[in-house]
Design an enzyme around this catalytic site. Structure first.
Site, PDB file in Angstrom:
ATOM      1  N   ASP A 115     -44.129  12.716  13.491  1.00  0.00           N
ATOM      2  CA  ASP A 115     -44.042  14.140  13.823  1.00  0.00           C
ATOM      3  C   ASP A 115     -44.868  14.466  15.069  1.00  0.00           C
ATOM      4  OD1 ASP A 115     -43.200  16.730  13.350  1.00  0.00           O
ATOM      5  OD2 ASP A 115     -43.798  16.723  11.245  1.00  0.00           O
TER       6      ASP A 115
ATOM      7  N   ASP B  12     -36.764  22.771  12.844  1.00  0.00           N
ATOM      8  CA  ASP B  12     -36.367  22.412  11.476  1.00  0.00           C
ATOM      9  C   ASP B  12     -35.105  23.122  10.996  1.00  0.00           C
ATOM     10  OD1 ASP B  12     -38.665  20.973  11.593  1.00  0.00           O
ATOM     11  OD2 ASP B  12     -39.546  21.806   9.765  1.00  0.00           O
TER      12      ASP B  12
HETATM   13  C1  GAL Z   1     -42.055  19.266  10.545  1.00  0.00           C
HETATM   14  C2  GAL Z   1     -40.844  18.372  10.533  1.00  0.00           C
HETATM   15  C3  GAL Z   1     -40.259  18.406   9.150  1.00  0.00           C
HETATM   16  C4  GAL Z   1     -41.293  17.930   8.156  1.00  0.00           C
HETATM   17  C5  GAL Z   1     -42.565  18.751   8.277  1.00  0.00           C
HETATM   18  C6  GAL Z   1     -43.684  18.199   7.418  1.00  0.00           C
HETATM   19  O1  GAL Z   1     -42.641  19.250  11.811  1.00  0.00           O
HETATM   20  O2  GAL Z   1     -39.920  18.814  11.495  1.00  0.00           O
HETATM   21  O3  GAL Z   1     -39.079  17.613   9.078  1.00  0.00           O
HETATM   22  O4  GAL Z   1     -41.552  16.580   8.385  1.00  0.00           O
HETATM   23  O5  GAL Z   1     -43.013  18.797   9.609  1.00  0.00           O
HETATM   24  O6  GAL Z   1     -44.865  18.904   7.577  1.00  0.00           O
END
Ligand code: GAL
Length: 396
Positions: free
Chosen positions: A166, A221
């Site tokens: 991430d 997301d």
């Molecule tokens: C976001 C990511 C998600 C998930 C989340 C967890 O940045 O896009 O898919 O992994 O973090 O905190």
């Protein structure tokens, strides 16, 4: 006899040695080499398929959950349908030891990660974890910044097959630079690990992603709502040139079966992801999914579109108001065609065969009805429900 140590001859030798080194270096640089990214492409020859904890469970992950999910991937038929990865997302890690080693949440994962990975492997499945290229994960767990090599080595020692990385708390860092560190660490680890870059499209990852990882998120997301899913899915047009075997655009994980969309909307979700050659990571509670959800997630003909060996991402060929036609060329010379209605009432869509380069007389199969429609001349018109799709295979 000439003294080999005379200064003139000594410097001659030195120059010729230096020249040889230079020539060797030039030759080595010119030779085609397997870059780390190329070496790892085989692990994602087709878009990765599996399950990830985030969309349904958020931080509520545990050893028990992951074991039950692995069991369910097998017992529901998901494994036979092609879903292989069982991936834990954020929140499995709590701190670092004095030597920098990552510490797994001892309450949620009392056995540690290695026995869990072994369990997942014992089911014939593959195991994935999540980290962050920045200082902390999005849920404020320790990030991998300045621990890139150490963390990848740890994952490799557990038997990790997939890592999603991430981009939270990465202020001031450059995505291509930071992500390349993980690519190199994976190559050094000697373990084939799928590398999923998750920086939400920041700094156009499709331009550097193909030489860095196996997939890269192209947007922020997804959520379990038609509006969000469709904005993401239909905005992928134009990115097809960057995808191919081993390196895929990632419009985010599936929300299928989480309950926020209607049947036709979920058909649109799955059809669009298949046409996009997107990774198919289920994000629902597969231990208790309905037959309706199973029939969408496990439709073999739709999965075959996604997993087609040609590895070409589909694109939009026509749109008019809320109607769109998308096409994905397939290895056998046929085409997958999605007739999508983004409107608020049912509408007819006409597919002109010449618009997609199909012969004037073409065979059509409806992939959701799993029915041959017969041979059609010049065009085909279907009524498409609100927010729905008719997904066809068009062949000679
Ligand atoms: C976001 C990511 C998600 C998930 C989340 C967890 O940045 O896009 O898919 O992994 O973090 O905190």
């Amino acid at each position: 006899m000439v003294n080999p140590n005379t200064p003139a001859l000594g410097s001659c030798r030195l120059i010729s040695a230096l020249l040889s080194v230079l020539v060797l270096a030039l030759v080595a640089a010119a030779l085609p080499r397997a870059t780390p990214a190329q070496a790892t492409r085989a692990v994602a020859a087709t878009p990765p398929m599996g399950w990830n904890s985030w969309n349904k469970f958020g931080c509520n992950v545990s050893d028990k959950l992951i074991r039950e999910i692995a069991d369910a991937v097998v017992s529901t038929g998901m494994k036979d349908a092609g879903y292989r990865f069982v991936n834990i997302d954020d929140c499995w890690q709590v701190s670092r030891a004095a030597d920098g080693a990552i510490i797994v949440d001892p309450e949620r994962f009392p056995n540690g990660m290695k026995p869990l990975a072994d369990y997942v492997h014992s089911k014939g499945l593959k195991f994935g974890v999540y980290t962050d290229a920045g200082r902390m994960t999005c849920e404020k767990r320790p990030g991998s910044y300045e621990h890139e090599v150490q963390d990848i080595q740890t994952y490799a020692s557990w038997g990790v097959d997939y890592v999603k990385i991430d981009w939270c708390y990465a202020e001031g860092l450059e995505p291509p630079v930071q992500y390349a560190k993980f690519r190199d660490a994976i190559a050094q680890s000697g373990r084939p690990i799928v590398f999923s870059i998750c920086n939400w499209g920041v700094k156009a990852p499709w331009t550097w992603g193909p030489r860095t990882g196996n997939l890269w998120r192209t947007t922020g997301d997804i959520s379990d709502h038609y509006d969000r899913m469709s904005v993401i899915g239909f905005s992928q047009d134009g990115l097809e040139k960057f995808a191919g075997p081993g390196h895929w655009n990632d419009p985010d994980m599936l929300e299928l079966g989480n309950g926020g969309m209607k049947h036709d909307e979920y058909l649109t979700h799955m059809s669009l992801w298949a046409i996009l050659a997107a990774p198919l990571l289920a994000g629902n509670d597969i231990r208790s999914m309905s037959d309706e959800t199973k029939s969408i997630l496990m439709n073999p003909e739709v999965i075959a579109i996604d997993q087609d060996a040609k590895g070409v991402q589909g694109h939009r060929v026509w749109d008019e108001g809320p109607l769109e036609i998308w096409v994905k060329p397939l290895a056998d010379g046929s085409q997958a065609v999605g007739l999508f209605n983004r409107g608020e009432s049912p509408l007819q869509i006409t597919l002109d065969f010449n618009k997609i380069g199909a012969p004037s007389s073409a065979k059509l199969r409806d992939l959701w009805q799993r029915k041959d429609l017969g041979t059609m001349k010049n065009s085909y018109t279907a009524e498409v429900p609100k927010h729905g799709v008719v997904l066809l295979k068009v062949s000679k």
